[in-house]
Motif scaffolding. Structure first.
Motif, PDB file in Angstrom:
ATOM      1  N   VAL A 149       0.840  -1.201   0.000  1.00 53.42           N
ATOM      2  CA  VAL A 149       0.000   0.000   0.000  1.00 53.42           C
ATOM      3  C   VAL A 149       0.870   1.244   0.000  1.00 53.42           C
ATOM      4  O   VAL A 149       0.651   2.187  -0.773  1.00 53.42           O
ATOM      5  CB  VAL A 149      -0.945   0.009   1.224  1.00 53.42           C
ATOM      6  CG1 VAL A 149      -1.691   1.333   1.311  1.00 53.42           C
ATOM      7  CG2 VAL A 149      -1.942  -1.143   1.142  1.00 53.42           C
ATOM      8  N   ALA A 150       1.897   1.255   0.862  1.00 54.20           N
ATOM      9  CA  ALA A 150       2.773   2.413   0.960  1.00 54.20           C
ATOM     10  C   ALA A 150       3.517   2.661  -0.348  1.00 54.20           C
ATOM     11  O   ALA A 150       3.760   3.813  -0.725  1.00 54.20           O
ATOM     12  CB  ALA A 150       3.770   2.224   2.103  1.00 54.20           C
ATOM     13  N   SER A 151       3.854   1.579  -1.028  1.00 55.71           N
ATOM     14  CA  SER A 151       4.575   1.739  -2.291  1.00 55.71           C
ATOM     15  C   SER A 151       3.729   2.468  -3.327  1.00 55.71           C
ATOM     16  O   SER A 151       4.246   3.225  -4.152  1.00 55.71           O
ATOM     17  CB  SER A 151       5.000   0.371  -2.831  1.00 55.71           C
ATOM     18  OG  SER A 151       5.929  -0.238  -1.964  1.00 55.71           O
ATOM     19  N   THR A 152       2.406   2.233  -3.285  1.00 53.16           N
ATOM     20  CA  THR A 152       1.543   2.936  -4.241  1.00 53.16           C
ATOM     21  C   THR A 152       1.415   4.415  -3.889  1.00 53.16           C
ATOM     22  O   THR A 152       1.076   5.233  -4.756  1.00 53.16           O
ATOM     23  CB  THR A 152       0.139   2.303  -4.281  1.00 53.16           C
ATOM     24  OG1 THR A 152      -0.474   2.413  -2.994  1.00 53.16           O
ATOM     25  CG2 THR A 152       0.211   0.841  -4.685  1.00 53.16           C
ATOM     26  N   PHE A 153       1.679   4.765  -2.631  1.00 50.62           N
ATOM     27  CA  PHE A 153       1.618   6.178  -2.236  1.00 50.62           C
ATOM     28  C   PHE A 153       2.624   7.024  -3.013  1.00 50.62           C
ATOM     29  O   PHE A 153       2.401   8.211  -3.250  1.00 50.62           O
ATOM     30  CB  PHE A 153       1.893   6.340  -0.737  1.00 50.62           C
ATOM     31  CG  PHE A 153       0.787   5.854   0.156  1.00 50.62           C
ATOM     32  CD1 PHE A 153      -0.490   5.641  -0.344  1.00 50.62           C
ATOM     33  CD2 PHE A 153       1.024   5.621   1.502  1.00 50.62           C
ATOM     34  CE1 PHE A 153      -1.508   5.184   0.491  1.00 50.62           C
ATOM     35  CE2 PHE A 153       0.011   5.180   2.338  1.00 50.62           C
ATOM     36  CZ  PHE A 153      -1.249   4.958   1.837  1.00 50.62           C
ATOM     37  N   ILE A 154       3.758   6.410  -3.363  1.00 53.59           N
ATOM     38  CA  ILE A 154       4.802   7.187  -4.032  1.00 53.59           C
ATOM     39  C   ILE A 154       4.317   7.685  -5.386  1.00 53.59           C
ATOM     40  O   ILE A 154       4.742   8.744  -5.860  1.00 53.59           O
ATOM     41  CB  ILE A 154       6.096   6.355  -4.172  1.00 53.59           C
ATOM     42  CG1 ILE A 154       7.309   7.276  -4.355  1.00 53.59           C
ATOM     43  CG2 ILE A 154       6.016   5.375  -5.311  1.00 53.59           C
ATOM     44  CD1 ILE A 154       7.685   8.057  -3.134  1.00 53.59           C
ATOM     45  N   VAL A 155       3.407   6.942  -6.017  1.00 52.32           N
ATOM     46  CA  VAL A 155       2.843   7.396  -7.295  1.00 52.32           C
ATOM     47  C   VAL A 155       2.046   8.675  -7.071  1.00 52.32           C
ATOM     48  O   VAL A 155       2.059   9.586  -7.903  1.00 52.32           O
ATOM     49  CB  VAL A 155       1.969   6.296  -7.925  1.00 52.32           C
ATOM     50  CG1 VAL A 155       1.310   6.788  -9.209  1.00 52.32           C
ATOM     51  CG2 VAL A 155       2.803   5.050  -8.212  1.00 52.32           C
ATOM     52  N   PHE A 156       1.351   8.768  -5.929  1.00 49.52           N
ATOM     53  CA  PHE A 156       0.626   9.998  -5.585  1.00 49.52           C
ATOM     54  C   PHE A 156       1.585  11.164  -5.424  1.00 49.52           C
ATOM     55  O   PHE A 156       1.349  12.258  -5.952  1.00 49.52           O
ATOM     56  CB  PHE A 156      -0.178   9.789  -4.299  1.00 49.52           C
ATOM     57  CG  PHE A 156      -0.689  11.064  -3.679  1.00 49.52           C
ATOM     58  CD1 PHE A 156      -1.790  11.716  -4.216  1.00 49.52           C
ATOM     59  CD2 PHE A 156      -0.059  11.621  -2.562  1.00 49.52           C
ATOM     60  CE1 PHE A 156      -2.250  12.900  -3.650  1.00 49.52           C
ATOM     61  CE2 PHE A 156      -0.508  12.792  -1.994  1.00 49.52           C
ATOM     62  CZ  PHE A 156      -1.622  13.442  -2.534  1.00 49.52           C
ATOM     63  N   VAL A 157       2.684  10.935  -4.689  1.00 50.46           N
ATOM     64  CA  VAL A 157       3.661  12.005  -4.467  1.00 50.46           C
ATOM     65  C   VAL A 157       4.263  12.461  -5.791  1.00 50.46           C
ATOM     66  O   VAL A 157       4.367  13.661  -6.064  1.00 50.46           O
ATOM     67  CB  VAL A 157       4.763  11.538  -3.497  1.00 50.46           C
ATOM     68  CG1 VAL A 157       5.859  12.592  -3.372  1.00 50.46           C
ATOM     69  CG2 VAL A 157       4.180  11.229  -2.128  1.00 50.46           C
ATOM     70  N   TRP A 158       4.654  11.511  -6.632  1.00 50.89           N
ATOM     71  CA  TRP A 158       5.211  11.861  -7.944  1.00 50.89           C
ATOM     72  C   TRP A 158       4.194  12.644  -8.771  1.00 50.89           C
ATOM     73  O   TRP A 158       4.550  13.614  -9.452  1.00 50.89           O
ATOM     74  CB  TRP A 158       5.619  10.595  -8.696  1.00 50.89           C
ATOM     75  CG  TRP A 158       6.811   9.893  -8.142  1.00 50.89           C
ATOM     76  CD1 TRP A 158       7.764  10.419  -7.304  1.00 50.89           C
ATOM     77  CD2 TRP A 158       7.214   8.532  -8.384  1.00 50.89           C
ATOM     78  NE1 TRP A 158       8.724   9.474  -7.014  1.00 50.89           N
ATOM     79  CE2 TRP A 158       8.417   8.315  -7.660  1.00 50.89           C
ATOM     80  CE3 TRP A 158       6.675   7.500  -9.132  1.00 50.89           C
ATOM     81  CZ2 TRP A 158       9.069   7.090  -7.675  1.00 50.89           C
ATOM     82  CZ3 TRP A 158       7.326   6.273  -9.151  1.00 50.89           C
ATOM     83  CH2 TRP A 158       8.519   6.075  -8.431  1.00 50.89           C
ATOM     84  N   SER A 159       2.935  12.232  -8.718  1.00 52.07           N
ATOM     85  CA  SER A 159       1.893  12.917  -9.489  1.00 52.07           C
ATOM     86  C   SER A 159       1.713  14.355  -9.003  1.00 52.07           C
ATOM     87  O   SER A 159       1.491  15.272  -9.810  1.00 52.07           O
ATOM     88  CB  SER A 159       0.565  12.163  -9.380  1.00 52.07           C
ATOM     89  OG  SER A 159       0.670  10.866  -9.924  1.00 52.07           O
ATOM     90  N   MET A 160       1.818  14.558  -7.700  1.00 54.26           N
ATOM     91  CA  MET A 160       1.656  15.908  -7.151  1.00 54.26           C
ATOM     92  C   MET A 160       2.798  16.827  -7.590  1.00 54.26           C
ATOM     93  O   MET A 160       2.623  18.042  -7.722  1.00 54.26           O
ATOM     94  CB  MET A 160       1.569  15.857  -5.630  1.00 54.26           C
ATOM     95  CG  MET A 160       0.279  15.228  -5.114  1.00 54.26           C
ATOM     96  SD  MET A 160      -1.216  16.118  -5.625  1.00 54.26           S
ATOM     97  CE  MET A 160      -1.155  17.504  -4.492  1.00 54.26           C
ATOM     98  N   ILE A 161       3.982  16.251  -7.822  1.00 53.60           N
ATOM     99  CA  ILE A 161       5.085  17.059  -8.356  1.00 53.60           C
ATOM    100  C   ILE A 161       4.723  17.555  -9.751  1.00 53.60           C
ATOM    101  O   ILE A 161       4.936  18.729 -10.088  1.00 53.60           O
ATOM    102  CB  ILE A 161       6.387  16.236  -8.392  1.00 53.60           C
ATOM    103  CG1 ILE A 161       6.853  15.897  -6.974  1.00 53.60           C
ATOM    104  CG2 ILE A 161       7.488  16.994  -9.142  1.00 53.60           C
ATOM    105  CD1 ILE A 161       8.035  14.931  -6.919  1.00 53.60           C
ATOM    106  N   ALA A 162       4.160  16.665 -10.573  1.00 55.41           N
ATOM    107  CA  ALA A 162       3.760  17.046 -11.929  1.00 55.41           C
ATOM    108  C   ALA A 162       2.642  18.090 -11.906  1.00 55.41           C
ATOM    109  O   ALA A 162       2.668  19.070 -12.675  1.00 55.41           O
ATOM    110  CB  ALA A 162       3.317  15.812 -12.716  1.00 55.41           C
ATOM    111  N   ILE A 163       1.671  17.903 -11.008  1.00 48.79           N
ATOM    112  CA  ILE A 163       0.578  18.872 -10.893  1.00 48.79           C
ATOM    113  C   ILE A 163       1.106  20.223 -10.408  1.00 48.79           C
ATOM    114  O   ILE A 163       0.663  21.285 -10.873  1.00 48.79           O
ATOM    115  CB  ILE A 163      -0.506  18.328  -9.948  1.00 48.79           C
ATOM    116  CG1 ILE A 163      -1.159  17.093 -10.569  1.00 48.79           C
ATOM    117  CG2 ILE A 163      -1.557  19.397  -9.647  1.00 48.79           C
ATOM    118  CD1 ILE A 163      -2.097  16.347  -9.636  1.00 48.79           C
TER     119      ILE A 163
END
Length: 483
Positions: free
Chosen positions: A373-387
């Motif tokens: 679950v935590a590993s999928t969180f990193i995709v959120f963090v990366w996406s927020m950098i793009a946003i």
């Protein structure tokens, strides 16, 4: 140090990392433990198309890091991803990014410690599991209580070990390839043609190729650490661009180069998915201690990941406290610029590796799920950098215009990266072992939304802003950004 000494700004974090530290932190972040142990499984599921998978992921991560680099250099008062998100999107975004990144790395850090115990068990099975876990957690806490240059120095040498191992593998493989080595297990002679002679480059078709992305993406967790470390790096305008620009070359050498050599020595369909292909290749060269040596390298790699995760967690907690989103005491730093109380707070969670090991396999299985679950969180963090980069172009076009470290195709790149991450989420839904962890991730964000509402009410009662303001860049700095 008393609470009264809380600094109103975070410049107390000293810029103690040199260029060589940042360069090797960037390399270490781009080389995951999965390359050494998990690449055999990835190859067995995707075939030679794994080379294209890593090339595409590496390209996307490079574009994301270019965007992050431009954001960080557009205002050197940005210290974390949370600072960027709160300034360009809103206070809630900084809150969500910072807490999600903190818990992600704390969980991964604990997972790395648990993994270290298995590597120690391979070396000496008589050592109780809790002993290396407790020692590792204590060493990590002690290391992170030192000035940041000590963190940089340890990461420098940890990364050197990983680099030497990969380069040795490539050199060994080239010798075997050029000498026409005949594989005693498969009866095949070494040849680059193995990449396409065993079912083609895409032996499992489009489905196998696409599902390979959900395995490959998590090898790149940690590549964003260069952004966290930039806040404590000397002369970031020169050093950060150099670290980011070399990401593509690293992926070509360390991932594509190593796996090309491996599959040229042993046809991909003859590799044992349960064994490290690094061990197999070294063994063919007569290096009988290959398994022992690779386990030492993987142990070092896991220690490096845990150390980086602990470091990132403490810096993110320090930032949260400064914004009023965590207890104020965690924003305190000592005379050497170390956020000691944030270190002690994070250490409490890191030491949870010990009781997890003592409570048995059922708890470890549950923790493995939490790690997914935590590993999928990193995709959120990366996406927020793009946003954040999209918001940056809209709010501060003059900063982008004046930057000499511009993101290529700035109007397209962040949307391309976001589309890629959406694709990754789809592949996670399609795979049996990642579907449930992904579907459970919204629970964290529901909890976080509730915490944010409580935090807003507390700050309103205290007459404080929703987040600490980010200072504007120095006048005249814009024209020099990235130089």
């Amino acid at each position: 140090m008393s609470d009264a000494s809380l600094s109103p700004a975070r410049e107390d974090l000293q810029r103690g990392l040199s260029n060589r530290h940042l360069q090797l932190i960037a390399i270490g972040g781009a080389i995951g433990t999965g390359l050494f142990l998990g690449s055999g499984k990835v190859i067995s599921l995707t075939g030679p198309s794994v080379l294209f998978i890593y090339a595409v992921i590496g390209c996307m991560m490079f574009l994301l890091m270019r965007s992050l680099g431009e954001l960080l250099l557009s205002n050197l008062n940005y210290k974390t991803f949370g600072d960027i998100a709160k300034d360009l999107i809103g206070p809630w975004a900084g809150y969500f990014v910072s807490w999600t990144y903190w818990i992600t790395w704390i969980v991964i850090c604990v997972a790395d410690i648990i993994a270290i115990t298995s590597y120690v068990s391979y070396i000496n099975a008589s050592i109780p599991n809790w002993v290396p876990a407790a020692i590792t957690a204590a060493v990590l806490a002690i290391l992170n209580l030192q000035p940041v240059r000590f963190f940089g120095e340890f990461e420098f040498w940890f990364s050197i070990i990983k680099i030497v191992a990969i380069l040795a593998l490539i050199a060994t493989g080239l010798v075997l390839l050029l000498s026409g080595f005949e594989n005693p297990d498969t009866g095949t002679r070494s040849s680059i043609a193995h990449l396409w002679d065993h079912g083609g480059m895409f032996p499992y078709g489009a489905s196998g190729f696409l599902l390979g992305f959900q395995l490959g993406i998590f090898s790149f967790i940690g590549v964003e650490l260069v952004g966290t470390a930039a806040a404590e790096t000397k002369d970031p305008r020169h050093n950060l661009p150099r670290a980011i620009n070399s990401i593509v070359l690293r992926v070509l050498i360390f991932y594509i180069g190593a796996l090309t050599v491996i599959m040229s020595i042993t046809p991909w369909d003859k590799l044992d998915p349960d064994e490290s292909p690094f061990v197999t290749t070294f063994a063919y060269a007569g290096f009988s201690a290959a398994a022992f040596a690779i386990n030492l390298v993987v142990l070092t790699s896991a220690a490096s990941s845990a150390n980086s995760g602990f470091y990132s967690g403490t810096r993110m907690m320090h930032a949260l406290a400064h914004d009023g989103h965590a207890p104020a005491r965690f924003a305190l730093v000592d005379a050497r610029g170390v956020p000691r109380r944030a270190v002690f707070f994070s250490a409490v969670f890191v030491f949870s590796a010990v009781p997890i090991l003592l409570l048995g396999d059922s708890v470890i299985e549950a923790f493995t799920f939490v790690t997914s679950v935590a590993s999928t969180f990193i995709v959120f963090v990366w996406s927020m950098i793009a946003i954040s980069f999209i918001a940056y172009l809209r709010k501060h076009p003059e900063r982008h215009r004046d930057s000499s470290f511009k993101t290529p195709f700035p109007r397209i790149v962040p949307w391309l990266v976001l589309a890629f991450f959406a694709f990754i989420l789809v592949t996670l839904l399609l795979a049996d072992d990642t579907r449930l962890p992904l579907l459970c991730t919204p629970v964290w964000f529901v909890i976080l939304a509730g915490m944010w509402q409580l935090t807003k009410r507390r700050l309103a009662r205290e007459g404080r802003p929703l987040t600490a303001a980010v200072e504007l860049p120095d006048r005249g700095e814009g024209a020099r950004l990235g130089e």
